[in-house]
Design an enzyme around this catalytic site. Structure first.
Site, PDB file in Angstrom:
ATOM      1  N   GLY A 105       0.826  -1.197   0.000  1.00  0.00           N
ATOM      2  CA  GLY A 105       0.000   0.000   0.000  1.00  0.00           C
ATOM      3  C   GLY A 105       0.867   1.257   0.000  1.00  0.00           C
ATOM      4  N   ASP A 333       0.451  -0.302  13.221  1.00  0.00           N
ATOM      5  CA  ASP A 333       0.852  -1.649  12.795  1.00  0.00           C
ATOM      6  C   ASP A 333       1.103  -2.582  13.967  1.00  0.00           C
ATOM      7  OD1 ASP A 333       0.708  -1.129  10.114  1.00  0.00           O
ATOM      8  OD2 ASP A 333       2.767  -0.383  10.002  1.00  0.00           O
ATOM      9  N   ARG A 407       1.714  -9.245   9.593  1.00  0.00           N
ATOM     10  CA  ARG A 407       1.768  -8.934  11.023  1.00  0.00           C
ATOM     11  C   ARG A 407       0.907  -9.902  11.841  1.00  0.00           C
ATOM     12  NH1 ARG A 407       5.172  -4.698  10.818  1.00  0.00           N
ATOM     13  NH2 ARG A 407       4.794  -3.261   9.118  1.00  0.00           N
TER      14      ARG A 407
END
Ligand code: DC
Length: 677
Positions: A105, A333, A407
């Site tokens: 992204g 994140d 993640r």
């Protein structure tokens, strides 16, 4: 779509992580992803050469490099140095092909900004996950500048961006806190006459501003009366020839996984070096400290405009906290791994305002919630808030769905390190997008992450035996005897390092030179392993030197793992001997032996062996040589010689080869009998 024109399915790689471990030692992690993307992009905008060291070579960053190449920038790589020959502001040219941005992204949104002030059209696409992510947030401001878009329904990729040669400087207030949108506008602003200004109400990552300053562009930051921040860039600067060097600091978002792993695994003590500790990136560390984590920042300094420190982490008893929504931008994140930490904390942790998590690589809020629940953690979401009830014992034992989200995959492999039963992730391939050596690095610090053990219908449990130990400990003799007795395939992994040493020496090159060693490591083949020259003493010494290079070790790692995997798949099983088989190569081996002996006993053995071959050497020099090898094996930064925590240690100083064999063979038989009865 035509059936046979469909893309082939992506290979899937499940991984399992087992508990009962402690993480110990020192390491660093790969370069920061945000800074790596920007180093390449800004390097392309100067007139001159930018040398970049420590660039994260994950797939996302490689996508940025490839896209910039398509837009006319020359980018090359030599060992760990990347070189960008900038084309200057306004110097990009039309790409002849669609830019495939993979899973990234960041690359997509920033490059959309970069190509907006150009009179050509750029086509963007990506993988399924990227194709599902909304692009409206960049499309809106870039349209105000003058770009036109043709996108799929919902402003999704693939899309075509028609740029403009009469771009307008805009004054844009960010409606959502997003460093990507801010950076896209600033990148466009570089090639827009006049001053482009962005107002952000909540601070977001400022790597773009830091790097614009570092590269000498005119960027102004100003705090406004209402507390928001105004960032302006003056476009179309007069540029002079100038060369730059950037050392990319390590990624705090990657370090976060190791840090939480050390916090939740009893006895852990870890030092992670050269981490970017930009205040806008370390919300997780701030939160963990509030939870009572023993975390210290040491040796704080500045590199290429960014604050950097070494981080020391010790196992800690964590307590629940409330994480305010205002912190989300500095740790967006990190919520998956924070949720894992919260699962082990005393009390209920509240994480507020996570709406941004829903539009990441996957709907991360839901993904985290389902994974936590599957692992036996009591958790719930209310609106955009996540609540996690901690407990000192987490069951684990689940297979977590990752939806190709790196993640989620890493966070739940970390959960497996401290849960009662192993945690499996259904697909770990996405980890390569940001942290390519994640499981190897964790394993070299003590973790047990591996591919789930393959089984074969005719022999459901072929065994893998790992034997480690120092030089001349008798491990090779034991490995050969066990292989013969149990009909296992055998790999002497030392012969791989010897083959590298042999190639270097016989090419007249220097084993302590990384380039020479890597050239040799890339060219060894199976026949080299049978070369009688491998047994020469000078080749052993060269092997000991080349084996200290992390690059050489990782070049040989896959061969060793593949050997174990194939032997298990064939139903036969294998024994591998070396220095790091139980700790790194096969952390999931069924049996691990660590054969050791005093230096004196080993030197006596080696001396006798050499005399038997008609080689006259003095005992003291054999002793000295072994001492040096021990030191190199034990002190090297990567995969040092040490017994795996679950290894069976045999001191062979006073035992002969048959006694060592009997001890290990008895143990194997007894265990197999116990598990099958
Ligand atoms: O066991 P050996 O002496 O043949 O090994 C040669 C060298 O290779 C030794 O100095 C250590 C190194 N080695 C290693 O680092 N890791 C292994 N798995 C095997 C060997």
């Amino acid at each position: 779509m035509d059936e046979d024109k469909k893309q082939p399915p992506r290979p899937i790689k499940p991984m399992v992580s087992k508990g009962g471990i402690a993480l110990k030692g020192e390491c660093t992690v790969a370069g920061d992803k945000s800074i790596s993307h920007r180093a390449l992009m800004f390097g392309s905008q100067v007139i001159g050469t930018t040398k970049i060291y420590g660039l994260l070579e994950g797939e996302d960053v490689l996508c940025t490099a490839e896209a910039l190449r398509s837009l006319g920038v020359t980018i090359s790589r030599e060992h760990d140095k990347w070189t960008v020959i900038g084309v200057g502001v306004g110097g990009l040219c039309e790409s002849l092909d669609v830019l495939d941005m993979g899973n990234s992204g960041t690359s997509t949104r920033l490059l959309m900004g970069l190509v907006t002030p150009y009179n050509f059209t750029t086509f963007f696409t990506g993988d399924d996950s990227l194709k599902s992510r909304p692009m409206a947030r960049v499309i809106t401001p870039l349209t105000q500048i003058g770009a036109q878009f043709q996108a799929r329904d919902g402003n999704r990729l693939p899309l075509a961006l028609k740029g403009t040669d009469t771009p307008l400087p805009i004054n844009y207030t960010l409606p959502v806190a997003s460093a990507q949108v801010k950076s896209a506008i600033l990148l466009a602003g570089l090639n827009i006459p006049g001053i482009t200004t962005i107002i952000e109400k909540e601070a977001t990552r400022d790597h773009t501003e830091n790097m614009l300053e570092y590269f000498g562009f005119n960027v102004q930051r100003q705090r406004l009366d209402d507390g928001s921040l105004s960032i302006s860039v003056t476009g179309q600067p007069h540029q002079k020839l100038a060369n730059y060097e950037i050392f990319v600091p390590a990624d705090p978002s990657s370090a976060a996984f190791l840090a939480v792993a050390a916090l939740i695994c009893p006895d852990s003590d870890l030092l992670i070096r050269n981490i970017c500790v930009n205040p806008l990136r370390i919300g997780l560390f701030t939160t963990l400290k509030e939870m009572g984590a023993k975390i210290e920042f040491l040796n704080e300094r500045k590199i290429a405009g960014e604050p950097v420190a070494d981080i020391h982490i010790k196992y800690s008893q964590l307590k629940a906290v409330t994480v305010p929504a205002s912190r989300a931008p500095s740790m967006i994140d990190e919520y998956p791994i924070l949720a894992v930490a919260a699962a082990f904390a005393k009390g209920e942790t509240k994480m507020l305002g996570l709406s941004e998590l829903r539009v990441k690589e996957s709907d991360r809020l839901n993904a985290v919630l389902s994974a936590l629940t599957a692992c036996g953690v009591s958790a719930r979401a209310e609106g955009d808030d996540l609540y996690v009830k901690g407990s000192p014992k987490i069951k684990g034992g689940a297979t977590v769905t990752t939806n190709f989200d790196h993640r989620i995959a890493m966070a739940f492999l970390v959960m497996g390190m401290a849960s009662t039963e192993p945690v499996t992730v259904d697909d770990a391939t996405a980890i390569a997008t940001s942290f390519p050596n994640f499981s190897d690095l964790c394993n070299s610090l003590g973790a047990r992450i591996s591919a789930p053990r393959p089984t074969h219908p005719s022999n459901p449990s072929p065994i893998v035996v790992a034997i480690d130990g120092p030089a001349a400990s008798g491990k090779g003799t034991l490995a050969r005897r066990l292989a013969e007795h149990l009909n296992l395939e055998y790999l002497d992994t030392g012969s791989l390092y010897r083959a590298v040493g042999m190639k270097v020496i016989y090419a007249g090159k220097d084993p302590s030179n990384l380039t020479d060693a890597m050239e040799a490591a890339r060219t060894i083949d199976i026949e080299d392993l049978a070369n009688p020259r491998l047994r020469q003493e000078r080749i052993g010494q060269a092997a000991s030197i080349v084996s200290a290079f992390p690059e050489v070790r990782s070049a040989l790692l896959e061969f060793q793992r593949e050997f174990a995997r194939k032997s298990a798949l064939s139903g036969r099983g294998a024994v591998l001997d070396g220095r790091d088989i139980g700790t790194v190569v096969c952390p999931d081996a069924n049996f691990k032996f660590f054969i050791t002996a005093t230096l004196f006993a080993r030197a006596k053995r080696r001396h006798k062996e050499l005399q038997g071959q008609g080689i006259e050497v003095v005992f003291d020099s054999v002793l000295e040589d072994l001492r040096e090898r021990d030191e190199r094996d034990e002190k090297r930064a990567i995969a040092p010689l040490r017994p795996a925590d679950d290894a069976y240690i045999i001191d062979s100083s006073k035992l002969d080869a048959s006694e060592v064999f009997k001890k290990s063979n008895d143990l194997i038989n007894k265990t197999i009998k116990n598990t099958s009865s």
